[in-house]
Design a protein around this motif. Structure first.
Motif, PDB file in Angstrom:
ATOM      1  N   LEU A  35       0.849  -1.187   0.000  1.00  0.00           N
ATOM      2  CA  LEU A  35       0.000   0.000   0.000  1.00  0.00           C
ATOM      3  C   LEU A  35       0.884   1.235   0.000  1.00  0.00           C
ATOM      4  O   LEU A  35       1.827   1.313   0.778  1.00  0.00           O
ATOM      5  CB  LEU A  35      -0.876  -0.010   1.255  1.00  0.00           C
ATOM      6  CG  LEU A  35      -1.720   1.217   1.562  1.00  0.00           C
ATOM      7  CD1 LEU A  35      -2.786   1.411   0.493  1.00  0.00           C
ATOM      8  CD2 LEU A  35      -2.349   1.082   2.936  1.00  0.00           C
ATOM      9  N   THR A  36       0.583   2.191  -0.870  1.00  0.00           N
ATOM     10  CA  THR A  36       1.270   3.478  -0.864  1.00  0.00           C
ATOM     11  C   THR A  36       0.295   4.528  -0.369  1.00  0.00           C
ATOM     12  O   THR A  36      -0.782   4.706  -0.941  1.00  0.00           O
ATOM     13  CB  THR A  36       1.782   3.849  -2.271  1.00  0.00           C
ATOM     14  OG1 THR A  36       2.652   2.811  -2.727  1.00  0.00           O
ATOM     15  CG2 THR A  36       2.532   5.164  -2.250  1.00  0.00           C
ATOM     16  N   VAL A  37       0.667   5.193   0.727  1.00  0.00           N
ATOM     17  CA  VAL A  37      -0.169   6.214   1.357  1.00  0.00           C
ATOM     18  C   VAL A  37       0.483   7.574   1.105  1.00  0.00           C
ATOM     19  O   VAL A  37       1.664   7.748   1.386  1.00  0.00           O
ATOM     20  CB  VAL A  37      -0.290   5.956   2.880  1.00  0.00           C
ATOM     21  CG1 VAL A  37      -1.154   7.005   3.537  1.00  0.00           C
ATOM     22  CG2 VAL A  37      -0.837   4.558   3.138  1.00  0.00           C
ATOM     23  N   PRO A  38      -0.269   8.556   0.575  1.00  0.00           N
ATOM     24  CA  PRO A  38       0.316   9.859   0.275  1.00  0.00           C
ATOM     25  C   PRO A  38       0.753  10.630   1.523  1.00  0.00           C
ATOM     26  O   PRO A  38       0.255  10.378   2.629  1.00  0.00           O
ATOM     27  CB  PRO A  38      -0.787  10.613  -0.467  1.00  0.00           C
ATOM     28  CG  PRO A  38      -2.019   9.831  -0.322  1.00  0.00           C
ATOM     29  CD  PRO A  38      -1.678   8.476   0.195  1.00  0.00           C
ATOM     30  N   HIS A  39       1.663  11.563   1.339  1.00  0.00           N
ATOM     31  CA  HIS A  39       2.168  12.414   2.422  1.00  0.00           C
ATOM     32  C   HIS A  39       1.012  13.139   3.109  1.00  0.00           C
ATOM     33  O   HIS A  39       0.120  13.664   2.451  1.00  0.00           O
ATOM     34  CB  HIS A  39       3.164  13.431   1.862  1.00  0.00           C
ATOM     35  CG  HIS A  39       3.727  14.339   2.906  1.00  0.00           C
ATOM     36  ND1 HIS A  39       4.683  13.919   3.797  1.00  0.00           N
ATOM     37  CD2 HIS A  39       3.449  15.628   3.214  1.00  0.00           C
ATOM     38  CE1 HIS A  39       4.975  14.922   4.606  1.00  0.00           C
ATOM     39  NE2 HIS A  39       4.244  15.964   4.278  1.00  0.00           N
ATOM     40  N   GLY A  40       1.011  13.121   4.433  1.00  0.00           N
ATOM     41  CA  GLY A  40      -0.028  13.807   5.198  1.00  0.00           C
ATOM     42  C   GLY A  40      -1.277  12.982   5.442  1.00  0.00           C
ATOM     43  O   GLY A  40      -2.242  13.466   6.014  1.00  0.00           O
ATOM     44  N   ALA A  41      -1.258  11.737   5.001  1.00  0.00           N
ATOM     45  CA  ALA A  41      -2.423  10.861   5.178  1.00  0.00           C
ATOM     46  C   ALA A  41      -1.983   9.597   5.899  1.00  0.00           C
ATOM     47  O   ALA A  41      -0.798   9.342   6.072  1.00  0.00           O
ATOM     48  CB  ALA A  41      -3.038  10.510   3.825  1.00  0.00           C
ATOM     49  N   ARG A  42      -2.958   8.823   6.337  1.00  0.00           N
ATOM     50  CA  ARG A  42      -2.704   7.496   6.871  1.00  0.00           C
ATOM     51  C   ARG A  42      -3.894   6.622   6.519  1.00  0.00           C
ATOM     52  O   ARG A  42      -4.964   7.125   6.161  1.00  0.00           O
ATOM     53  CB  ARG A  42      -2.426   7.510   8.366  1.00  0.00           C
ATOM     54  CG  ARG A  42      -3.554   7.979   9.221  1.00  0.00           C
ATOM     55  CD  ARG A  42      -3.109   8.040  10.663  1.00  0.00           C
ATOM     56  NE  ARG A  42      -4.256   8.289  11.522  1.00  0.00           N
ATOM     57  CZ  ARG A  42      -4.349   7.859  12.757  1.00  0.00           C
ATOM     58  NH1 ARG A  42      -3.373   7.159  13.294  1.00  0.00           N
ATOM     59  NH2 ARG A  42      -5.411   8.119  13.484  1.00  0.00           N
ATOM     60  N   ALA A  43      -3.722   5.312   6.632  1.00  0.00           N
ATOM     61  CA  ALA A  43      -4.773   4.374   6.240  1.00  0.00           C
ATOM     62  C   ALA A  43      -4.906   3.277   7.278  1.00  0.00           C
ATOM     63  O   ALA A  43      -3.909   2.803   7.814  1.00  0.00           O
ATOM     64  CB  ALA A  43      -4.444   3.758   4.885  1.00  0.00           C
ATOM     65  N   LEU A  44      -6.129   2.873   7.558  1.00  0.00           N
ATOM     66  CA  LEU A  44      -6.380   1.742   8.439  1.00  0.00           C
ATOM     67  C   LEU A  44      -6.417   0.489   7.568  1.00  0.00           C
ATOM     68  O   LEU A  44      -7.267   0.357   6.681  1.00  0.00           O
ATOM     69  CB  LEU A  44      -7.702   1.905   9.191  1.00  0.00           C
ATOM     70  CG  LEU A  44      -8.078   0.768  10.129  1.00  0.00           C
ATOM     71  CD1 LEU A  44      -6.996   0.538  11.193  1.00  0.00           C
ATOM     72  CD2 LEU A  44      -9.414   1.043  10.781  1.00  0.00           C
ATOM     73  N   VAL A  45      -5.494  -0.425   7.804  1.00  0.00           N
ATOM     74  CA  VAL A  45      -5.382  -1.652   7.020  1.00  0.00           C
ATOM     75  C   VAL A  45      -5.952  -2.801   7.851  1.00  0.00           C
ATOM     76  O   VAL A  45      -5.502  -3.045   8.967  1.00  0.00           O
ATOM     77  CB  VAL A  45      -3.905  -1.936   6.665  1.00  0.00           C
ATOM     78  CG1 VAL A  45      -3.790  -3.207   5.836  1.00  0.00           C
ATOM     79  CG2 VAL A  45      -3.296  -0.748   5.930  1.00  0.00           C
ATOM     80  N   LYS A  46      -6.955  -3.481   7.295  1.00  0.00           N
ATOM     81  CA  LYS A  46      -7.568  -4.639   7.953  1.00  0.00           C
ATOM     82  C   LYS A  46      -7.423  -5.830   7.015  1.00  0.00           C
ATOM     83  O   LYS A  46      -8.044  -5.862   5.953  1.00  0.00           O
ATOM     84  CB  LYS A  46      -9.048  -4.384   8.230  1.00  0.00           C
ATOM     85  CG  LYS A  46      -9.309  -3.271   9.211  1.00  0.00           C
ATOM     86  CD  LYS A  46     -10.802  -3.124   9.453  1.00  0.00           C
ATOM     87  CE  LYS A  46     -11.100  -2.046  10.460  1.00  0.00           C
ATOM     88  NZ  LYS A  46     -12.555  -1.968  10.734  1.00  0.00           N
ATOM     89  N   VAL A  47      -6.590  -6.803   7.433  1.00  0.00           N
ATOM     90  CA  VAL A  47      -6.305  -7.957   6.583  1.00  0.00           C
ATOM     91  C   VAL A  47      -6.188  -9.208   7.441  1.00  0.00           C
ATOM     92  O   VAL A  47      -5.438  -9.217   8.424  1.00  0.00           O
ATOM     93  CB  VAL A  47      -4.987  -7.757   5.796  1.00  0.00           C
ATOM     94  CG1 VAL A  47      -4.669  -8.978   4.947  1.00  0.00           C
ATOM     95  CG2 VAL A  47      -5.037  -6.516   4.932  1.00  0.00           C
ATOM     96  N   CYS A  48      -6.884 -10.255   7.060  1.00  0.00           N
ATOM     97  CA  CYS A  48      -6.741 -11.586   7.687  1.00  0.00           C
ATOM     98  C   CYS A  48      -6.759 -11.530   9.213  1.00  0.00           C
ATOM     99  O   CYS A  48      -5.925 -12.150   9.883  1.00  0.00           O
ATOM    100  CB  CYS A  48      -5.458 -12.259   7.203  1.00  0.00           C
ATOM    101  SG  CYS A  48      -5.421 -12.575   5.435  1.00  0.00           S
ATOM    102  N   GLY A  49      -7.664 -10.754   9.787  1.00  0.00           N
ATOM    103  CA  GLY A  49      -7.777 -10.670  11.232  1.00  0.00           C
ATOM    104  C   GLY A  49      -6.804  -9.712  11.898  1.00  0.00           C
ATOM    105  O   GLY A  49      -6.813  -9.554  13.111  1.00  0.00           O
ATOM    106  N   HIS A  50      -5.959  -9.054  11.124  1.00  0.00           N
ATOM    107  CA  HIS A  50      -5.007  -8.064  11.641  1.00  0.00           C
ATOM    108  C   HIS A  50      -5.530  -6.664  11.328  1.00  0.00           C
ATOM    109  O   HIS A  50      -6.166  -6.450  10.301  1.00  0.00           O
ATOM    110  CB  HIS A  50      -3.633  -8.232  10.991  1.00  0.00           C
ATOM    111  CG  HIS A  50      -3.023  -9.563  11.223  1.00  0.00           C
ATOM    112  ND1 HIS A  50      -2.281  -9.854  12.344  1.00  0.00           N
ATOM    113  CD2 HIS A  50      -3.048 -10.699  10.486  1.00  0.00           C
ATOM    114  CE1 HIS A  50      -1.873 -11.103  12.279  1.00  0.00           C
ATOM    115  NE2 HIS A  50      -2.331 -11.634  11.159  1.00  0.00           N
ATOM    116  N   GLU A  51      -5.251  -5.719  12.205  1.00  0.00           N
ATOM    117  CA  GLU A  51      -5.650  -4.326  12.000  1.00  0.00           C
ATOM    118  C   GLU A  51      -4.467  -3.447  12.385  1.00  0.00           C
ATOM    119  O   GLU A  51      -3.904  -3.594  13.460  1.00  0.00           O
ATOM    120  CB  GLU A  51      -6.859  -4.007  12.876  1.00  0.00           C
ATOM    121  CG  GLU A  51      -7.452  -2.663  12.615  1.00  0.00           C
ATOM    122  CD  GLU A  51      -8.757  -2.471  13.382  1.00  0.00           C
ATOM    123  OE1 GLU A  51      -8.820  -1.483  14.131  1.00  0.00           O
ATOM    124  OE2 GLU A  51      -9.672  -3.297  13.231  1.00  0.00           O
TER     125      GLU A  51
END
Length: 68
Positions: A35-51
């Motif tokens: 995943l590439t997240v742009p400068h000044g942002a963040r993302a919540l990643v939810k995959v295979c029971g992990h967050e």
């Protein structure tokens, strides 16, 4: 659960912060996520029971998969 005929995907989105790019690929018994997240942002990643929060930059993880 993942599996079947689809073993990869890729998406790109032009957001107000910049380009968000996400790809995943099944390899053997694992799932590779990039995943590439742009400068000044963040993302919540939810995959295979992990967050996990991904900060700006490149996020790359490999997860064990649930196959049933």
């Amino acid at each position: 659960m993942l599996g079947g005929a689809i073993d990869h995907a890729h998406v790109r989105h032009n957001s107000p912060y910049g380009v968000i790019d996400c790809a995943w690929q099944v390899q053997d018994d694992s799932l590779k996520v990039t995943l590439t997240v742009p400068h000044g942002a963040r993302a919540l990643v939810k995959v295979c029971g992990h967050e996990e929060w991904a900060e700006s930059g490149v996020y790359a993880r490999t997860y064990g998969m649930v196959t049933e």
